[in-house]
Design an enzyme around this catalytic site. Sequence first.
Site, PDB file in Angstrom:
ATOM      1  N   SER A   1      -8.171  31.363  32.856  1.00  0.00           N
ATOM      2  CA  SER A   1      -8.119  30.599  34.112  1.00  0.00           C
ATOM      3  C   SER A   1      -8.401  31.431  35.366  1.00  0.00           C
ATOM      4  O   SER A   1      -8.477  30.870  36.463  1.00  0.00           O
ATOM      5  CB  SER A   1      -6.762  29.907  34.256  1.00  0.00           C
TER       6      SER A   1
ATOM      7  N   LYS B   1     -11.097  30.188  37.597  1.00  0.00           N
ATOM      8  CA  LYS B   1     -10.921  29.239  38.696  1.00  0.00           C
ATOM      9  C   LYS B   1     -11.123  29.869  40.072  1.00  0.00           C
ATOM     10  O   LYS B   1     -11.318  29.161  41.062  1.00  0.00           O
ATOM     11  CB  LYS B   1      -9.554  28.571  38.591  1.00  0.00           C
TER      12      LYS B   1
ATOM     13  N   SER C   1      -2.870  25.799  38.258  1.00  0.00           N
ATOM     14  CA  SER C   1      -3.988  26.052  37.342  1.00  0.00           C
ATOM     15  C   SER C   1      -4.380  24.794  36.566  1.00  0.00           C
ATOM     16  O   SER C   1      -4.789  24.859  35.401  1.00  0.00           O
ATOM     17  CB  SER C   1      -3.639  27.181  36.357  1.00  0.00           C
TER      18      SER C   1
ATOM     19  N   LYS D   1      -4.482  34.954  40.911  1.00  0.00           N
ATOM     20  CA  LYS D   1      -4.706  33.995  39.815  1.00  0.00           C
ATOM     21  C   LYS D   1      -4.371  34.596  38.463  1.00  0.00           C
ATOM     22  O   LYS D   1      -4.776  35.719  38.150  1.00  0.00           O
ATOM     23  CB  LYS D   1      -6.172  33.542  39.812  1.00  0.00           C
TER      24      LYS D   1
END
Length: 436
Positions: free
Chosen positions: A49, A52, A113, A238
Amino acid sequence: MFFGLFAGVDQAKAEAALNVNADGAIMVDGETGKVLYEKNADSPLGVASMTKMMTEYLLLDAVKHGKVKWDQEYTVSDLVYKISQPTGLSNVPLRLGEKYNVRELYEAMAIYSANGTTIALAEVIAGSETNFVKMMNQKAKKLGLKNSKFVNSTGLNNQDYHGEQPQGTGAEEENVMSPRDVATLAFHIINDFPDVLKTASTPMKVFREGTTDRIVMKNWNWMLPSLVYGYQGMDGLKTGTTDFAGYCFTGTASRDGKRYITVVQNAKDISGKNDGYKARFGETKKMLDYAFSNYTKEELVPKHYQVKGHKTLPVIKGKDDQVKIYTKSAINMIIQNGEKKNYQPVLVLDKKKINKDGELTAPIKKGETVGYLTIKPKNGEKVSFLTAEGQQKVQVNVVAAQDVERANWFVLMMRGIGHFFGDVWHGISTTVKGWF
């Protein structure tokens, strides 16, 4: 691709002190992108993720240029509905045909997320996730990400799309990026769109308050100061986890005017086991503790600095035959504590401004750029920066300190006559000396 100056003494010390337990890792100065530590920094690895961040970058860029608005509404597609339902994936529940605005979709992606909202944003920006993936790879190329490949907007394994993954990508494919590429992307996000940290640092937010779809979104970055592994100054950026990528984290923290960015991919504990959340946050803490304890921001060159032996430049066709030069501004850089004495200035003159004899031609205006000054370590080793723009932050213009007017025609003529007879006399005297 990385950009080098001349020295790796800082990295060598960091590598000796740190043994980051991850397949890949990197630590950089958040202001200049100077690389302070790296491990397998150019190996393409799973990112999950952390993907992202690229979706965030493209969204924030689209908003900046007026192509997307925060209050713009989106109607949930079949694919987004399907992806948003599995509880085994990071998600907020989205209703088929329901309308959501861009801001709430963005917050669900950045804080929780959420995968369904990520695809929704891809559709908002590009019409389809297939088109969006093309944009991701194009932006990666533009940002200089040399060891990255995007196959979807979320970081999921394409198998999770159950045959509806972006066209042109395989069912077994996942996104990959090198630690250097991840850090470069993070560096661009926080410098190009610093407001991203306001959202990334939100520890908890409620999605769809007052509806049956209400869900408390707790930030997966457990190093935010109020959460489980709270770390002073942590405000982004993140996390990412899949079986393929392992436990990954791009962190950034700021204290006392210093900001660092760290990346770990497939982080493990000291025994080499993948123990999940603790490992990625523990290895990040190790790097950040080292950075905040061992580095300082130093003024290596002050404003109006003059290089020894090059305090002036000769001038032709001017009322004065030389001009004083100095740096327009100071050079500041993050360096290891006590290492200031190991750096030296390097003057580079603009070849377009000087002739073959190293002379400037009048007229010259005060403040006119005649070259630039940078710094290099005296040991001649190598230091690297994530971007050329970052490297230029340790490079300053060298300018003329005063005006030098062009001499009038009579003065120039008399000088020419003087030079002529001087050359004649020099020739005669040389010949005469040759007789004896």
